[in-house]
Every structure is written in structure tokens, then in C-alpha cells.
Design a protein around this motif. Structure first.
Motif, PDB file in Angstrom:
ATOM      1  N   ILE A  78      -7.341  -3.101  -6.485  1.00  0.00           N
ATOM      2  CA  ILE A  78      -6.687  -3.298  -7.793  1.00  0.00           C
ATOM      3  C   ILE A  78      -5.353  -4.018  -7.605  1.00  0.00           C
ATOM      4  O   ILE A  78      -5.065  -4.998  -8.274  1.00  0.00           O
ATOM      5  N   TRP A  79      -4.516  -3.529  -6.627  1.00  0.00           N
ATOM      6  CA  TRP A  79      -3.235  -4.235  -6.464  1.00  0.00           C
ATOM      7  C   TRP A  79      -3.410  -5.616  -5.861  1.00  0.00           C
ATOM      8  O   TRP A  79      -2.589  -6.506  -6.058  1.00  0.00           O
ATOM      9  N   ALA A  80      -4.529  -5.827  -5.120  1.00  0.00           N
ATOM     10  CA  ALA A  80      -4.768  -7.167  -4.554  1.00  0.00           C
ATOM     11  C   ALA A  80      -4.926  -8.201  -5.667  1.00  0.00           C
ATOM     12  O   ALA A  80      -4.478  -9.346  -5.553  1.00  0.00           O
ATOM     13  N   LYS A  81      -5.537  -7.777  -6.808  1.00  0.00           N
ATOM     14  CA  LYS A  81      -5.699  -8.697  -7.947  1.00  0.00           C
ATOM     15  C   LYS A  81      -4.325  -9.088  -8.493  1.00  0.00           C
ATOM     16  O   LYS A  81      -4.080 -10.236  -8.851  1.00  0.00           O
ATOM     17  N   ALA A  82      -3.424  -8.080  -8.562  1.00  0.00           N
ATOM     18  CA  ALA A  82      -2.079  -8.356  -9.069  1.00  0.00           C
ATOM     19  C   ALA A  82      -1.340  -9.310  -8.128  1.00  0.00           C
ATOM     20  O   ALA A  82      -0.647 -10.227  -8.569  1.00  0.00           O
ATOM     21  N   VAL A  83      -1.521  -9.108  -6.802  1.00  0.00           N
ATOM     22  CA  VAL A  83      -0.872  -9.993  -5.822  1.00  0.00           C
ATOM     23  C   VAL A  83      -1.391 -11.424  -6.000  1.00  0.00           C
ATOM     24  O   VAL A  83      -0.616 -12.389  -6.014  1.00  0.00           O
ATOM     25  N   ASN A  84      -2.715 -11.556  -6.183  1.00  0.00           N
ATOM     26  CA  ASN A  84      -3.295 -12.891  -6.366  1.00  0.00           C
ATOM     27  C   ASN A  84      -2.709 -13.590  -7.584  1.00  0.00           C
ATOM     28  O   ASN A  84      -2.427 -14.781  -7.563  1.00  0.00           O
ATOM     29  N   LYS A  85      -2.520 -12.804  -8.647  1.00  0.00           N
ATOM     30  CA  LYS A  85      -1.969 -13.388  -9.871  1.00  0.00           C
ATOM     31  C   LYS A  85      -0.531 -13.862  -9.630  1.00  0.00           C
ATOM     32  O   LYS A  85      -0.142 -14.938 -10.073  1.00  0.00           O
ATOM     33  N   LEU A  86       0.222 -13.048  -8.894  1.00  0.00           N
ATOM     34  CA  LEU A  86       1.619 -13.418  -8.612  1.00  0.00           C
ATOM     35  C   LEU A  86       1.697 -14.655  -7.715  1.00  0.00           C
ATOM     36  O   LEU A  86       2.595 -15.478  -7.855  1.00  0.00           O
ATOM     37  N   LEU A  87       0.718 -14.782  -6.800  1.00  0.00           N
ATOM     38  CA  LEU A  87       0.688 -15.977  -5.944  1.00  0.00           C
ATOM     39  C   LEU A  87       0.347 -17.200  -6.787  1.00  0.00           C
ATOM     40  O   LEU A  87       0.924 -18.269  -6.637  1.00  0.00           O
ATOM     41  N   LYS A  88      -0.599 -16.976  -7.721  1.00  0.00           N
ATOM     42  CA  LYS A  88      -1.058 -18.079  -8.555  1.00  0.00           C
ATOM     43  C   LYS A  88       0.051 -18.572  -9.488  1.00  0.00           C
ATOM     44  O   LYS A  88       0.225 -19.770  -9.683  1.00  0.00           O
ATOM     45  N   ASN A  89       0.797 -17.620 -10.072  1.00  0.00           N
ATOM     46  CA  ASN A  89       1.824 -18.081 -11.015  1.00  0.00           C
ATOM     47  C   ASN A  89       3.153 -18.411 -10.335  1.00  0.00           C
ATOM     48  O   ASN A  89       4.144 -18.692 -10.981  1.00  0.00           O
ATOM     49  N   GLY A  91       0.824  -1.220   0.000  1.00  0.00           N
ATOM     50  CA  GLY A  91       0.000   0.000   0.000  1.00  0.00           C
ATOM     51  C   GLY A  91       0.853   1.264   0.000  1.00  0.00           C
ATOM     52  O   GLY A  91       0.572   2.230  -0.701  1.00  0.00           O
ATOM     53  N   LYS A  92       1.941   1.221   0.806  1.00  0.00           N
ATOM     54  CA  LYS A  92       2.817   2.408   0.884  1.00  0.00           C
ATOM     55  C   LYS A  92       3.632   2.576  -0.401  1.00  0.00           C
ATOM     56  O   LYS A  92       3.927   3.685  -0.822  1.00  0.00           O
ATOM     57  N   HIS A  93       3.976   1.441  -1.008  1.00  0.00           N
ATOM     58  CA  HIS A  93       4.822   1.482  -2.202  1.00  0.00           C
ATOM     59  C   HIS A  93       4.067   2.041  -3.408  1.00  0.00           C
ATOM     60  O   HIS A  93       4.643   2.727  -4.255  1.00  0.00           O
ATOM     61  N   ILE A  94       2.755   1.718  -3.493  1.00  0.00           N
ATOM     62  CA  ILE A  94       1.967   2.220  -4.635  1.00  0.00           C
ATOM     63  C   ILE A  94       0.711   2.924  -4.091  1.00  0.00           C
ATOM     64  O   ILE A  94      -0.399   2.441  -4.265  1.00  0.00           O
ATOM     65  N   PRO A  95       0.901   4.090  -3.423  1.00  0.00           N
ATOM     66  CA  PRO A  95      -0.224   4.742  -2.759  1.00  0.00           C
ATOM     67  C   PRO A  95      -1.303   5.240  -3.716  1.00  0.00           C
ATOM     68  O   PRO A  95      -2.446   5.438  -3.320  1.00  0.00           O
ATOM     69  N   ASP A  96      -0.929   5.425  -5.003  1.00  0.00           N
ATOM     70  CA  ASP A  96      -1.916   5.957  -5.955  1.00  0.00           C
ATOM     71  C   ASP A  96      -2.817   4.876  -6.550  1.00  0.00           C
ATOM     72  O   ASP A  96      -3.689   5.171  -7.352  1.00  0.00           O
ATOM     73  N   VAL A  97      -2.613   3.619  -6.135  1.00  0.00           N
ATOM     74  CA  VAL A  97      -3.440   2.534  -6.686  1.00  0.00           C
ATOM     75  C   VAL A  97      -4.328   1.963  -5.575  1.00  0.00           C
ATOM     76  O   VAL A  97      -3.861   1.746  -4.454  1.00  0.00           O
ATOM     77  N   GLU A  98      -5.619   1.773  -5.913  1.00  0.00           N
ATOM     78  CA  GLU A  98      -6.555   1.261  -4.891  1.00  0.00           C
ATOM     79  C   GLU A  98      -6.185  -0.172  -4.493  1.00  0.00           C
ATOM     80  O   GLU A  98      -5.732  -0.964  -5.325  1.00  0.00           O
ATOM     81  N   ALA A  99      -6.440  -0.468  -3.187  1.00  0.00           N
ATOM     82  CA  ALA A  99      -6.057  -1.789  -2.651  1.00  0.00           C
ATOM     83  C   ALA A  99      -6.682  -2.924  -3.445  1.00  0.00           C
ATOM     84  O   ALA A  99      -6.043  -3.935  -3.719  1.00  0.00           O
TER      85      ALA A  99
END
Ligand code: SF4
Length: 300
Positions: A43-54, A33-41
Motif C-alpha cells: 500500500i505505501w509502495a503505491k504512495a511512493v510511486n505516486k510521489l516519484l511520478k509527481n 516501513g519502520k515509520h508506518i508499521p501499521d500499513v502494508e508495504a
């Protein structure tokens, strides 16, 4: 936000991956959250899920705190117990990277016969070390790549392909909506008045304006990147419906232009590009009488 700055999932994934790489002990949701404060949680949560999945990230828990740790995909390899044939095939597939490799080329490089090779591929697939992906550029032939790798756009076809089939209707709708956005901006600039140069300058839009507009419309099931939309806008330029200039930062700006020839009215009818024409009938919820697009066109 400037054009080229990433607001896309792909670049979000890169940012989160880089953050995780820089902290071998793991990162928390709050770090992200602190690293990308301009992006809603969400939205980045979807990216985290994808990274966990792959398999790029691994999830850990320590004293009720969740951590994500970077897991280098290249470190995933065949087991010690694997036979030589598996090791040879693994090495060939690993070298092919995210472009993948056809079975014919694996056979040629490995010198294995087809029966042996099929057996090895099946074994590696079952262990989730490799995967087969249909490639759009090879007549939907399967290519093999390491399980954790995200196939290159040249394999999947990118945003314009769904299950390796070109989504022409989706591209048409995007093309139409991008043009609408540019035309509306031109109309606004004309209404505001001023000299031709002022009108011209006011009618330009940046790629990020277009990206924001299309994202807010919610017409895409996939996350479109700025580059995806840039390719749509370029088709408008080629069709003489828009022009583009480079701004001092080296980024393209687009504006609608009036075509030299007036389009005949029937060409502008909504039905010609309607994505749900197959479901439109005289009876039922989707019908010409209730259709606002058709009525708008009739009252034009
Ligand atoms: S009438 Fe409306 S819903 Fe039916 S095909 Fe035409 S645009 Fe589509």
C-alpha cells in the motif's frame, strides 16, 4: 485506528513526504516501513510511486541501496535562458497554486496578446514546467498549473469524478453498500437483544468501520478516503436512512434507522440501481435468471 487517523493514500503521501523532508540524505524502504508499521508495504509502495511520478521524491542509488530524496516542487522553475514572457507567465501560474488559472486570466494579468500567450504556454508545457488540467467547476475549461502540482479536489472533483465526469452509478453503489453495512449492524444488535438503549449503542459504527468494509469489498478503483465516505454517509442521514451522533472524541458515529414510511417492494428491486444493467440480457452470462441479487429480492 481512530476516525481521522489517516489510512488513505493522500495522508500516506504526506507522512512519507514529511519523513523525506526530515532526512535530507534520503530515506530507504526500510525507513518507510519502520515509520508506518501499521500499513502494508504494497500500500505505501503505491504512495511512493505516486510521489516519484509527481516529482515530490527523487530516486537515488548508493552502494546498491535505493534512496528517496525530497525534491521541493517550488524549486522547479523556468530555465535561465527563458525569455521574460515565459518568466511572467510562469510567475502568474505559480501564484495560482493547485487551483490553477484560466488562460483568460493569464492574458489579463500578463498583458500578452493571445498569439504570444499561446506560444509561451505551449513552450512551458513542452518543457513540462506547467500543465493544463480540465476543471469540473468551470464547465471542463482548462486551467494551468505547475507541472508537479497535484490538482485540488475543486478542480478534479475528487473521488466522484472520472475524467471530469460525475460517476453517479459509482456513488449510488457506494450509497447502497454503506446503508447495507449500517443495516446489518443494526440487525446484529437487535439479534443480540438487551434493552433499547443497548441495542441503539451497539448499532453505531465508526467511519473507520465503514472505510474498512468498503475497502475490503474492492468496489472502488480509486483509493477512497474516510472523508469521501463521510460525505456518502451524510447523504444517508439527509435521506432519513441513518442518523449520526458525535462521540466524546468529537468524531461522528452512524447507525441505520428505520424509515417512517415502508418502501414499496418494487423500489428495493436490485435492477433499479444495478451498475451493469446495460449488459444484462436474456441471453449471455449476465442475465436475470442467473442473477443472485434479483433472486434474493424475489425470495424476500
Ligand atoms: S437482473 Fe441482476 S444483473 Fe440484471 S439488471 Fe437486474 S440486478 Fe442487474
Amino acid at each position: 485506528m481512530e476516525v481521522g487517523e489517516s489510512s488513505t493514500n493522500q495522508s500516506l503521501e504526506t507522512k512519507i513526504t514529511d519523513l523525506a523532508k526530515s532526512k535530507p540524505d534520503g530515506i530507504t524502504n526500510s525507513d518507510i516501513g519502520k515509520h508506518i508499521p501499521d500499513v502494508e508495504a504494497q500500500i505505501w509502495a503505491k504512495a511512493v510511486n505516486k510521489l516519484l511520478k509527481n516529482g515530490t521524491l527523487e530516486l537515488f542509488q548508493d552502494k546498491n541501496q535505493l534512496f528517496y530524496k525530497y525534491k521541493d516542487p517550488s524549486k522547479k522553475t523556468v530555465n535561465k535562458g527563458a525569455d521574460n514572457e515565459e518568466k511572467v507567465v510562469y510567475k502568474i501560474i505559480e501564484e495560482a497554486g493547485c487551483i490553477g488559472i484560466w488562460i483568460r486570466d493569464i492574458r489579463f494579468k500578463s498583458n500578452l496578446n493571445m498569439t504570444q500567450l499561446n506560444k509561451v504556454l505551449k513552450s512551458l508545457e513542452t518543457k513540462k514546467i506547467i500543465k493544463a488540467v480540465k476543471s469540473v467547476s468551470a464547465g471542463k475549461k482548462k486551467v494551468y498549473m505547475l507541472y508537479d502540482l497535484e490538482p485540488d479536489n475543486s478542480v478534479t472533483g475528487g473521488a466522484w469524478y472520472q475524467d471530469q465526469d460525475f460517476e453517479s452509478e459509482f456513488v449510488d453503489v457506494l450509497n447502497q453498500q454503506c446503508h447495507r453495512f449500517l443495516s446489518e449492524r443494526l440487525e446484529e444488535a437487535l439479534k443480540q437483544g438487551g434493552g433499547p438503549l443497548l441495542v441503539r449503542n451497539r448499532s453505531y459504527v465508526s467511519m473507520n468501520d465503514v472505510h474498512k468494509f468498503i475497502s475490503e469489498l474492492g468496489i472502488s478503483k480509486v483509493q477512497l478516503t474516510v472523508e469521501d465516505l463521510e460525505s456518502i454517509l451524510y447523504t444517508l442521514v439527509l435521506d432519513n436512512k441513518a442518523e449520526r451522533i458525535l462521540n466524546p472524541k468529537g468524531l461522528y458515529l452512524y447507525r441505520a434507522v428505520n424509515s417512517f414510511l415502508k418502501m414499496p417492494g418494487i423500489v428495493k428491486a436490485s435492477c433499479g440501481i444495478c451498475p451493469i444493467i446495460d449488459r444484462c440480457a436474456e441471453t449471455g452470462l449476465i442475465n436475470p435468471k442467473a442473477c443472485t441479487y434479483l433472486n434474493d429480492w424475489l425470495n424476500e
